[in-house]
Design a protein around this motif. Structure first.
Motif, PDB file in Angstrom:
ATOM      1  N   ILE A   1       0.833  -1.197   0.000  1.00  0.00           N
ATOM      2  CA  ILE A   1       0.000   0.000   0.000  1.00  0.00           C
ATOM      3  C   ILE A   1       0.874   1.256   0.000  1.00  0.00           C
ATOM      4  CG2 ILE A   1      -1.691   1.365   1.292  1.00  0.00           C
ATOM      5  CD1 ILE A   1      -2.964  -1.101   0.193  1.00  0.00           C
ATOM      6  N   LEU A   2       0.521   2.207  -0.866  1.00  0.00           N
ATOM      7  CA  LEU A   2       1.136   3.528  -0.890  1.00  0.00           C
ATOM      8  C   LEU A   2       0.053   4.544  -0.559  1.00  0.00           C
ATOM      9  CD1 LEU A   2       3.332   5.671  -1.878  1.00  0.00           C
ATOM     10  CD2 LEU A   2       2.213   5.488  -4.097  1.00  0.00           C
TER      11      LEU A   2
ATOM     12  N   GLU B   1      -0.404   9.997 -12.156  1.00  0.00           N
ATOM     13  CA  GLU B   1       0.445  10.442 -11.057  1.00  0.00           C
ATOM     14  C   GLU B   1       0.501   9.416  -9.923  1.00  0.00           C
ATOM     15  OE1 GLU B   1       2.735  12.971 -11.008  1.00  0.00           O
ATOM     16  OE2 GLU B   1       2.149  12.723 -13.098  1.00  0.00           O
ATOM     17  N   THR B   2      -0.545   8.610  -9.778  1.00  0.00           N
ATOM     18  CA  THR B   2      -0.469   7.533  -8.778  1.00  0.00           C
ATOM     19  C   THR B   2       0.532   6.467  -9.229  1.00  0.00           C
ATOM     20  OG1 THR B   2      -2.314   6.219  -9.697  1.00  0.00           O
ATOM     21  CG2 THR B   2      -2.869   7.919  -8.088  1.00  0.00           C
TER      22      THR B   2
ATOM     23  N   ILE C   1      -3.270   3.449  -2.204  1.00  0.00           N
ATOM     24  CA  ILE C   1      -3.095   2.875  -3.528  1.00  0.00           C
ATOM     25  C   ILE C   1      -2.450   1.498  -3.365  1.00  0.00           C
ATOM     26  CG2 ILE C   1      -2.075   3.155  -5.821  1.00  0.00           C
ATOM     27  CD1 ILE C   1      -4.064   5.372  -5.055  1.00  0.00           C
ATOM     28  N   PHE C   2      -3.122   0.468  -3.830  1.00  0.00           N
ATOM     29  CA  PHE C   2      -2.612  -0.898  -3.711  1.00  0.00           C
ATOM     30  C   PHE C   2      -1.797  -1.261  -4.945  1.00  0.00           C
ATOM     31  CE2 PHE C   2      -3.043  -5.407  -4.766  1.00  0.00           C
ATOM     32  CZ  PHE C   2      -2.540  -5.996  -3.615  1.00  0.00           C
ATOM     33  N   TYR C   3      -0.669  -1.949  -4.714  1.00  0.00           N
ATOM     34  CA  TYR C   3       0.129  -2.414  -5.846  1.00  0.00           C
ATOM     35  C   TYR C   3       0.855  -3.700  -5.480  1.00  0.00           C
ATOM     36  CZ  TYR C   3       4.260  -0.449  -3.470  1.00  0.00           C
ATOM     37  OH  TYR C   3       5.266  -0.182  -2.579  1.00  0.00           O
TER      38      TYR C   3
ATOM     39  N   VAL D   1       3.997   5.369  -7.206  1.00  0.00           N
ATOM     40  CA  VAL D   1       4.400   3.984  -6.921  1.00  0.00           C
ATOM     41  C   VAL D   1       5.830   3.746  -7.410  1.00  0.00           C
ATOM     42  CG1 VAL D   1       4.003   1.563  -7.526  1.00  0.00           C
ATOM     43  CG2 VAL D   1       2.065   3.021  -6.874  1.00  0.00           C
ATOM     44  N   LEU D   2       6.128   4.190  -8.625  1.00  0.00           N
ATOM     45  CA  LEU D   2       7.474   3.999  -9.175  1.00  0.00           C
ATOM     46  C   LEU D   2       8.521   4.735  -8.341  1.00  0.00           C
ATOM     47  CD1 LEU D   2       6.811   4.257 -13.024  1.00  0.00           C
ATOM     48  CD2 LEU D   2       7.175   2.208 -11.645  1.00  0.00           C
TER      49      LEU D   2
END
Length: 259
Positions: free
Chosen positions: A2-3, A72-73, A10-12, A77-78
């Protein structure tokens, strides 16, 4: 993982090692759509999937999720993962997001793949349909989502991939109404981004389905030609990750190989 971005979660996911590849899902989808693709790609690459705002396990941010906001999300993440350059693969809505990212951060792109997607903006008819859908969705969510998904598959695919279609529909029905409305509005107002494909020198690929009910086949052919973008045509519809899974994996493995 999560970010936190602008007070929204924001899940990744982040799997594998090697060249970074970001897989961006489409409208009413989430990171689970890549569950059969990621294991193969991550054998030789670092594969990141992101739940876009208002989809999957990610929160909403207001009632307009523009392509720029989605992008932008991805950038956030990056940044958290300290990834400087990446390949982007976007399915449908995910392709629009990838283009918005490439417009803002061209120096971070190794390659961009539009999968059942387009750099064209909505025509007047599609814009009207999105506005109408947002009015109707508040009282008819389940029936409208079911109808939308049924229209993504041809009759043959509906039979051949019934289980996969039901699984995708199940995920779609978890999408909050706010997420539906915000994404539709974002897609409605997005600009034409042909120039992003035409004027950048990173690797470019458009994957289209010959029987795609969402994107006009001849228009997609013309788009690839005028933007000088490599084109791959599959024989089925809009859901290449389901209808042409094995062929898609092969095409993507080739696309993300080192230059």
């Amino acid at each position: 993982m999560i970010l936190e971005y602008k007070n929204a979660d924001i899940f990744y996911t982040d799997e594998g090692k090697g060249t970074a590849v970001v897989l961006i899902h489409g409208f009413l989808e989430n990171a689970t759509m890549w569950q059969n693709i990621t294991p193969e790609l991550s054998k030789k690459n670092r594969v990141i999937t992101v739940d876009l705002l208002g989809h999957g396990k990610s929160d909403c941010l207001g009632y307009v999720h523009s392509m720029e906001l989605f992008a932008e999300t991805i950038a956030a993440v990056l940044k958290q993962l300290r990834i400087r350059k990446t390949f982007l693969v976007g399915h449908s809505l995910g392709g629009y997001v990838a283009l918005a990212f490439a417009e803002k951060h061209p120096q971070k792109i190794k390659g961009l793949c539009l999968m059942n997607s387009t750099s064209n903006k909505d025509d007047a008819e599609r814009k009207t349909l999105r506005t109408r859908a947002n009015r109707m969705i508040q009282n008819n969510f389940t029936s409208m989502v079911r109808m939308s998904f049924a229209n993504l598959f041809g009759k043959k695919s509906s039979v051949l991939f019934k289980a996969e279609m039901e699984a995708a529909l199940h995920e779609a029905l978890q999408t909050p109404i706010q997420g539906y409305i915000a994404a539709q509005e974002g897609m409605r107002i997005r600009p034409n981004r042909n120039v992003i494909l035409a004027e950048n020198d990173f690797k470019k690929l458009i994957i289209i389905g010959e029987k795609d009910p969402v994107l006009d086949f001849e228009t997609s052919l013309e788009e690839a030609k005028k933007t000088n973008t490599e084109l791959v045509v599959f024989p089925n519809g809009h859901m290449s990750h389901i209808e042409n899974k094995e062929e898609l994996i092969t095409v993507l493995q080739k696309f993300v190989k080192k230059l």
